[in-house]
Scaffold this motif. Structure first.
Motif, PDB file in Angstrom:
ATOM      1  N   TRP A 192      79.413  41.339  -6.615  1.00  0.00           N
ATOM      2  CA  TRP A 192      80.320  40.959  -5.527  1.00  0.00           C
ATOM      3  C   TRP A 192      79.509  40.179  -4.498  1.00  0.00           C
ATOM      4  N   HIS A 193      80.223  39.513  -3.588  1.00  0.00           N
ATOM      5  CA  HIS A 193      79.532  38.913  -2.452  1.00  0.00           C
ATOM      6  C   HIS A 193      80.382  39.055  -1.195  1.00  0.00           C
ATOM      7  N   ALA A 194      79.689  38.971  -0.052  1.00  0.00           N
ATOM      8  CA  ALA A 194      80.359  39.187   1.236  1.00  0.00           C
ATOM      9  C   ALA A 194      81.109  37.929   1.660  1.00  0.00           C
ATOM     10  N   LEU A 195      82.261  38.138   2.300  1.00  0.00           N
ATOM     11  CA  LEU A 195      83.000  37.060   2.946  1.00  0.00           C
ATOM     12  C   LEU A 195      82.960  37.343   4.453  1.00  0.00           C
ATOM     13  N   CYS A 203      85.039  40.447  -5.218  1.00  0.00           N
ATOM     14  CA  CYS A 203      84.517  41.045  -6.443  1.00  0.00           C
ATOM     15  C   CYS A 203      84.249  39.933  -7.445  1.00  0.00           C
ATOM     16  N   ASP A 204      83.064  39.955  -8.061  1.00  0.00           N
ATOM     17  CA  ASP A 204      82.686  38.909  -9.017  1.00  0.00           C
ATOM     18  C   ASP A 204      82.577  39.461 -10.433  1.00  0.00           C
ATOM     19  N   LEU A 205      83.233  40.575 -10.698  1.00  0.00           N
ATOM     20  CA  LEU A 205      83.126  41.158 -12.041  1.00  0.00           C
ATOM     21  C   LEU A 205      83.968  40.391 -13.058  1.00  0.00           C
ATOM     22  N   CYS A 206      85.177  40.000 -12.660  1.00  0.00           N
ATOM     23  CA  CYS A 206      86.030  39.299 -13.622  1.00  0.00           C
ATOM     24  C   CYS A 206      86.562  38.021 -12.996  1.00  0.00           C
TER      25      CYS A 206
END
Ligand code: SF4
Length: 366
Positions: free
Chosen positions: A17-20, A27-30
């Protein structure tokens, strides 16, 4: 193995994941890339923004266990006849209108996650129950990434193999870690049309094809593919011709393909069940395009359940439903002509049969 907990019971921190801005996270999983405000859950329901970070909320909790025949996953070329300890959590990152497991995959109730199931206990239970493998199934396993990877590691430590039953809708970095923990996978290829993925599952086709290519070309994971044929939706000869042609061209002729019958369910009750003639027709198209091992599933079809030798055409493994009825393999090759059969085989077939044995929570006690 006891993972350090997150801020709440069952919660563990995640890495993909990364912060906004303003405490929001992505979430960067899918490929969905859910953007989540504090306390909000992603579409899969099990990953959430907890304290300005993405947490998995179901670590160590299962929605149920069962010992199944491996043929039910379906895997026909991976330890045939053996028992597989199968379990699920809840949640899914697709929204398939034709979902055949919607009570689990779309559950919004943590009650369903009644069973505490720690990785070591699962691996030990597999040994005790004489299951050479554990399957992550019933709902989409990639969304429970950290839990599944921990269970798989505990299984490997004890010589238990691991199987993922998945839609393959996952980003490349977590995908690498997830499949590095797996010995076999059955990946759903739901259709060969972007429009189908978009309208039926609110997803995209390309990431799934990417996962199939990745598995075949860059890993040693044993791969089989399932396509659920839905009348009038993804069963045209033209589409099946393209789908099976792509499989042979991109993945080679040895990846087994399962054409499975649809039964009206969830939000798609207006379609009839798949006629057996459609399944047999699909299998014939696959063979014509060079797929060596195409099967029919979810129906009783002795011919469509048989494994044939790609060399001499002998019947190597015969099945009646999930039951093995004949075995003509010697050292993983045709006993008649010696042609190797692609897959993972023991010297003799497993003897589990068609049984389905629910596993009680106390059987998972460490
Ligand atoms: S894994 Fe879940 S939270 Fe993450 S992007 Fe996919 S659906 Fe959204």
């Amino acid at each position: 193995m006891m993972r350090p907990g997150g801020e709440l019971p069952g919660h563990v921190p995640t890495r993909f994941w990364h912060a906004l801005e303003h405490g929001r996270v992505q979430c960067d999983l899918c490929p969905r890339g859910c953007r989540l405000a504090e306390g909000q859950r992603g579409l899969c329901y099990v990953r959430a923004n907890v304290g300005a970070a993405v947490a998995l909320t179901c670590w160590g909790r299962s929605s149920g266990f069962c010992v199944d025949p491996i043929e039910k996953k379906p895997l026909h070329h991976f330890l045939p006849g053996s028992a597989v300890l199968s379990f699920g959590t809840i949640g899914c990152n697709l929204t398939c209108r034709f979902c055949q497991n919607w009570d689990i995959s779309k559950s919004r109730e943590h009650d369903r996650l009644g069973e505490r199931a720690l990785p070591d206990a699962i691996a030990l239970a597999a040994r005790r129950l004489d299951c050479p493998s554990v399957a992550f199934t019933y709902n989409e396993p990639v969304v429970s990434h950290e839990y599944v990877v921990d269970v798989a590691a505990a299984c490997r430590e004890r010589g238990v193999r691991t199987v993922a039953v998945t839609a393959g809708y996952v980003e490349p970095e977590p995908r690498r870690e997830f499949f590095a923990a797996m010995d076999a996978a059955n990946v759903d290829l739901k259709s060969f049309r972007e429009g189908f993925y978009r309208e039926m599952s609110s997803a995209h086709l390309a990431p799934v094809l990417d996962t199939l290519r990745y598995l075949r070309r860059e890993t040693a994971v044993w791969l089989e593919i399932t396509t659920l044929l839905i009348p009038g939706a993804n069963d045209s000869d033209a589409e099946l011709d393209e789908l099976t042609g792509w499989i042979v061209a991109e993945l080679g002729p040895d990846v087994p393909l399962h054409f499975s019958a649809f039964h009206p369910d969830f939000r798609l009750r207006d379609r009839p069940p798949t006629p057996i003639t459609t399944l047999r027709g699909a299998r014939a198209i696959a063979h014509r395009n060079g797929v060596r091992h195409a099967y029919t599933g979810n129906v009783r079809d002795l011919e469509g359940a048989t494994t044939y030798c790609a060399g001499c055409g002998a019947r190597l493994i015969e099945r009646d439903g999930y039951e093995l009825t004949a075995w003509r393999l010697k050292d993983g090759a045709c006993a008649a002509c010696g042609e190797p059969l692609a897959g993972h085989f023991e010297q003799s077939p497993g003897r589990w049969g068609a049984r389905r044995l629910p596993v009680r929570p106390e059987q998972l006690a460490p």
